[in-house]
Motif scaffolding. Structure first.
Motif, PDB file in Angstrom:
ATOM      1  N   VAL A  78       0.866  -1.170   0.000  1.00 59.18           N
ATOM      2  CA  VAL A  78       0.000   0.000   0.000  1.00 59.18           C
ATOM      3  C   VAL A  78       0.906   1.224   0.000  1.00 59.18           C
ATOM      4  N   ALA A  79       0.764   2.088  -1.001  1.00 58.69           N
ATOM      5  CA  ALA A  79       1.566   3.304  -1.089  1.00 58.69           C
ATOM      6  C   ALA A  79       0.671   4.513  -0.853  1.00 58.69           C
ATOM      7  N   LEU A  80       1.066   5.356   0.092  1.00 55.09           N
ATOM      8  CA  LEU A  80       0.295   6.547   0.445  1.00 55.09           C
ATOM      9  C   LEU A  80       1.180   7.771   0.299  1.00 55.09           C
ATOM     10  N   THR A  81       0.679   8.797  -0.355  1.00 59.13           N
ATOM     11  CA  THR A  81       1.448  10.016  -0.566  1.00 59.13           C
ATOM     12  C   THR A  81       0.858  11.151   0.255  1.00 59.13           C
ATOM     13  N   VAL A  82       1.682  11.747   1.119  1.00 56.99           N
ATOM     14  CA  VAL A  82       1.245  12.882   1.927  1.00 56.99           C
ATOM     15  C   VAL A  82       1.520  14.149   1.131  1.00 56.99           C
ATOM     16  N   PRO A  83       0.489  14.933   0.785  1.00 54.90           N
ATOM     17  CA  PRO A  83       0.720  16.137  -0.030  1.00 54.90           C
ATOM     18  C   PRO A  83       1.460  17.208   0.763  1.00 54.90           C
ATOM     19  N   PRO A  84       2.260  18.023   0.072  1.00 55.83           N
ATOM     20  CA  PRO A  84       2.964  19.107   0.779  1.00 55.83           C
ATOM     21  C   PRO A  84       1.979  20.168   1.246  1.00 55.83           C
ATOM     22  N   LEU A  85       2.437  21.003   2.161  1.00 54.38           N
ATOM     23  CA  LEU A  85       1.563  21.996   2.774  1.00 54.38           C
ATOM     24  C   LEU A  85       1.048  23.009   1.751  1.00 54.38           C
ATOM     25  N   ARG A  86       1.862  23.332   0.751  1.00 49.64           N
ATOM     26  CA  ARG A  86       1.442  24.313  -0.248  1.00 49.64           C
ATOM     27  C   ARG A  86       0.283  23.803  -1.113  1.00 49.64           C
ATOM     28  N   GLU A  87       0.060  22.480  -1.117  1.00 44.02           N
ATOM     29  CA  GLU A  87      -1.053  21.917  -1.877  1.00 44.02           C
ATOM     30  C   GLU A  87      -2.296  21.730  -1.016  1.00 44.02           C
ATOM     31  N   ARG A  88      -2.220  22.113   0.229  1.00 46.76           N
ATOM     32  CA  ARG A  88      -3.387  22.051   1.129  1.00 46.76           C
ATOM     33  C   ARG A  88      -3.344  23.247   2.084  1.00 46.76           C
ATOM     34  N   VAL A  89      -3.314  24.429   1.479  1.00 43.05           N
ATOM     35  CA  VAL A  89      -3.147  25.655   2.269  1.00 43.05           C
ATOM     36  C   VAL A  89      -4.283  25.839   3.269  1.00 43.05           C
ATOM     37  N   GLY A  90      -5.432  25.238   2.990  1.00 46.22           N
ATOM     38  CA  GLY A  90      -6.530  25.364   3.941  1.00 46.22           C
ATOM     39  C   GLY A  90      -6.221  24.732   5.282  1.00 46.22           C
ATOM     40  N   ASP A  91      -5.238  23.801   5.307  1.00 50.98           N
ATOM     41  CA  ASP A  91      -4.863  23.159   6.571  1.00 50.98           C
ATOM     42  C   ASP A  91      -3.944  24.033   7.414  1.00 50.98           C
ATOM     43  N   ILE A  92      -3.383  25.102   6.797  1.00 55.20           N
ATOM     44  CA  ILE A  92      -2.379  25.893   7.521  1.00 55.20           C
ATOM     45  C   ILE A  92      -2.954  26.555   8.772  1.00 55.20           C
ATOM     46  N   PRO A  93      -4.116  27.231   8.732  1.00 56.23           N
ATOM     47  CA  PRO A  93      -4.618  27.870   9.966  1.00 56.23           C
ATOM     48  C   PRO A  93      -4.822  26.902  11.124  1.00 56.23           C
ATOM     49  N   PRO A  94      -5.543  25.780  10.978  1.00 48.93           N
ATOM     50  CA  PRO A  94      -5.703  24.899  12.147  1.00 48.93           C
ATOM     51  C   PRO A  94      -4.387  24.282  12.600  1.00 48.93           C
ATOM     52  N   ILE A  95      -3.504  23.951  11.651  1.00 48.16           N
ATOM     53  CA  ILE A  95      -2.207  23.384  12.046  1.00 48.16           C
ATOM     54  C   ILE A  95      -1.395  24.421  12.811  1.00 48.16           C
ATOM     55  N   ALA A  96      -1.374  25.657  12.303  1.00 47.35           N
ATOM     56  CA  ALA A  96      -0.585  26.712  12.959  1.00 47.35           C
ATOM     57  C   ALA A  96      -1.104  26.981  14.365  1.00 47.35           C
ATOM     58  N   ARG A  97      -2.429  27.023  14.530  1.00 48.70           N
ATOM     59  CA  ARG A  97      -2.979  27.269  15.864  1.00 48.70           C
ATOM     60  C   ARG A  97      -2.629  26.123  16.821  1.00 48.70           C
ATOM     61  N   GLN A  98      -2.711  24.885  16.342  1.00 51.33           N
ATOM     62  CA  GLN A  98      -2.378  23.749  17.194  1.00 51.33           C
ATOM     63  C   GLN A  98      -0.901  23.755  17.565  1.00 51.33           C
ATOM     64  N   ILE A  99      -0.050  24.067  16.587  1.00 54.82           N
ATOM     65  CA  ILE A  99       1.396  24.129  16.862  1.00 54.82           C
ATOM     66  C   ILE A  99       1.686  25.228  17.880  1.00 54.82           C
ATOM     67  N   ALA A 100       1.040  26.376  17.718  1.00 59.41           N
ATOM     68  CA  ALA A 100       1.272  27.475  18.664  1.00 59.41           C
ATOM     69  C   ALA A 100       0.909  27.064  20.080  1.00 59.41           C
ATOM     70  N   GLN A 101      -0.181  26.346  20.211  1.00 59.94           N
ATOM     71  CA  GLN A 101      -0.601  25.871  21.538  1.00 59.94           C
ATOM     72  C   GLN A 101       0.384  24.847  22.095  1.00 59.94           C
ATOM     73  N   ASP A 102       0.799  23.885  21.254  1.00 55.58           N
ATOM     74  CA  ASP A 102       1.716  22.834  21.710  1.00 55.58           C
ATOM     75  C   ASP A 102       3.079  23.404  22.084  1.00 55.58           C
ATOM     76  N   VAL A 103       3.614  24.257  21.213  1.00 53.68           N
ATOM     77  CA  VAL A 103       4.954  24.803  21.446  1.00 53.68           C
ATOM     78  C   VAL A 103       4.955  25.712  22.672  1.00 53.68           C
ATOM     79  N   ALA A 104       3.892  26.482  22.854  1.00 53.31           N
ATOM     80  CA  ALA A 104       3.809  27.338  24.046  1.00 53.31           C
ATOM     81  C   ALA A 104       3.878  26.492  25.307  1.00 53.31           C
ATOM     82  N   GLY A 105       3.186  25.352  25.295  1.00 51.98           N
ATOM     83  CA  GLY A 105       3.252  24.459  26.451  1.00 51.98           C
ATOM     84  C   GLY A 105       4.642  23.903  26.669  1.00 51.98           C
ATOM     85  N   GLU A 106       5.323  23.533  25.589  1.00 50.07           N
ATOM     86  CA  GLU A 106       6.674  22.983  25.708  1.00 50.07           C
ATOM     87  C   GLU A 106       7.659  24.026  26.222  1.00 50.07           C
ATOM     88  N   LEU A 107       7.477  25.280  25.825  1.00 53.42           N
ATOM     89  CA  LEU A 107       8.402  26.344  26.213  1.00 53.42           C
ATOM     90  C   LEU A 107       8.046  26.979  27.554  1.00 53.42           C
TER      91      LEU A 107
END
Length: 486
Positions: A334-363
């Protein structure tokens, strides 16, 4: 006979003997170390046992109406925790054997008995009872603990599955990842190899881990090896293990990653960087289900599922002779291809918000919200490093910027270039569908001004110098286009 006052701190002994002188002699021998009860018959002893807890019974073998062994057989059935000792003036082997087999006699003491020998026997009997009680309690605790541990393990497994499952792969509604996750979840049910393709930083390991926790192997280990991170000569030892003395520095046997992952999943990242020689050995693992540690005389069976990943075009590398064709087809059931971020720009806002929350907790950072202007800037950037680059940028911004919001100027200059870095397509998309040439040029001029100011963090002197304007001219244009620092 009325028993003496019960003493909580001393073990209790019941003497059953129809001769009063024998009872007195036993009491005198034992009463310093034990609380001693006496009974002249089996009936009297039964009544006392129903009222009083007893640790040890010393019972005469020859009594009117019932032998000591027969009485102790009854005791064994009703009060099995009591340790049973027989006193007898006869050495009849049949009585001894019957006592041991039928009544569970702890010890058979012959008359005349020695006080020291009797004391030692009763002390040992009490210790045996204490150990027996402790063992019973431990067995009960272990059974209870097993249930608790099983429940705790199930709870932790459910938490891990929830934390690493497909639902935790952050994406926007209607994301291209929805179809990918559905395919991966179906593949996870079957014990076949999976090949995950995609650029570096797209989240291939995240997808592989979700596959593991959606598979029948979820209770087994999930282990990761980056095949590009260590030399090929050491990769074999790391994955397959080695025997003591197999090479310089091999001071002891070493279980490889495949052995440690038995029953689970091995994630081989950057599989495209391995040598043809290593590929042959990996192919054997897939075909035979066994590994041969370096220096070992015989292979070792292993039960693992392999998920491989690469940013390379493996089909191209097969054509170039750099990757074995048979291994490629084995890995890519089974071969699965994960598209790059530039091909799914709609995912950037929720990913960025989640990363900001996670990284803030780590720091240990109080956290900061991403403004709409910042999200627009992030959407315009092509993210060649994908999610990994986005995470690094947000971490840098949180560490260097103070405040409750992260404005665009908190990010690095390459991200601030935004639309320019994304190519002319973004500019074209931003132009109005209709209007005069002047109006459309004004839109472009405003975008260029804004991008330059953002990149220089609203330093008007630097921005004016780059644009060939005076500070007064730049300020006039900013007022004209409504460009004020947020």
């Amino acid at each position: 006979m009325t028993p003496p006052p019960f003493h909580d701190l001393l073990p209790t002994v019941l003497v059953v003997d129809d001769e009063v002188r024998s009872q007195d002699a036993l009491r005198r021998t034992l009463d310093e170390d034990f609380t001693v009860f006496t009974a002249s018959s089996a009936d009297e002893a039964r009544g006392l046992l129903q009222r009083q807890p007893v640790s040890v019974i010393l019972c005469d073998q020859r009594m009117p109406g019932m032998t000591g062994v027969n009485f102790l057989k009854e005791v064994r059935e009703q009060w099995p925790d009591i340790v049973r000792i027989v006193l007898s003036g006869y050495t009849d082997s049949e009585d001894i054997i019957a006592g041991i087999n039928e009544a569970g006699i702890y010890q058979y003491i012959l008359k005349p008995w020695s006080p020291d020998h009797l004391l030692d026997a009763v002390r040992n009997a009490v210790e045996a009872q204490v150990l027996q009680q402790q063992t019973s309690r431990l067995d009960l605790e272990l059974r209870t603990s097993t249930r608790v541990l099983r429940q705790r393990t199930a709870s932790q497994m459910a938490q891990a599955k929830s934390h690493f499952g497909f639902e935790r792969i952050v994406r926007a509604p209607g994301s291209p990842l929805d179809l990918l996750c559905r395919m991966a979840e179906r593949a996870a049910r079957y014990d076949i190899p999976v090949l995950v393709l995609g650029e570096s930083g797209t989240g291939k390991e995240l997808l592989a881990r979700a596959i593991h926790y959606a598979s029948p192997r979820l209770t087994g280990p999930f282990v990761v090896e980056n095949c590009a991170a260590i030399p090929d000569t050491l990769l074999e030892s790391e994955l397959f293990g080695h025997k003591r003395g197999a090479f310089t520095g091999a001071f002891e046997d070493h279980a490889g990653l495949f052995q440690r992952a038995d029953g689970g999943t091995v994630f081989l990242d950057e599989i495209g960087e391995t040598s043809p020689a290593f590929q042959v050995k990996l192919l054997r693992v897939l075909q035979e289900g066994e590994v041969r540690p370096v220096g070992a005389a015989r292979p070792v069976p292993v039960d693992v599922r392999i998920i491989a990943a690469t940013h390379r075009n493996l089909e191209q590398r097969v054509r170039e002779g750099l990757f074995r064709e048979d291994l490629y087809y084995r890995l890519s059931a089974v071969a699965l291809t994960v598209p790059p971020l530039r091909e799914r720009v709609g995912d950037i806002p929720p990913i960025a918000r989640q990363i900001a929350q996670d990284v803030a907790g780590e720091l240990g950072h109080p956290g900061a919200a991403l403004t709409d202007e910042t999200l627009a800037c992030l959407l315009a950037y092509p993210w060649p490093g994908n999610i990994r680059e986005l995470r690094n940028e947000i971490g840098r911004a949180l560490a260097l910027h103070e405040g409750t919001e992260l404005p665009p100027e908190a990010f690095s200059p390459r991200v601030l270039q935004g639309r320019a870095a994304g190519g002319g397509g973004d500019l074209t998309a931003a132009l109005p569908a209709s209007g005069s040439l002047t109006e459309r040029l004004d839109v472009i001029e405003a975008m260029v001004l804004r991008e330059t100011l953002l990149r220089h963090r609203w330093n008007k002197t630097k921005a004016a110098a780059e644009l060939g304007l005076s500070r007064v001219g730049l300020r006039a244009k900013m007022q004209r286009f409504g460009l004020d620092k947020p």
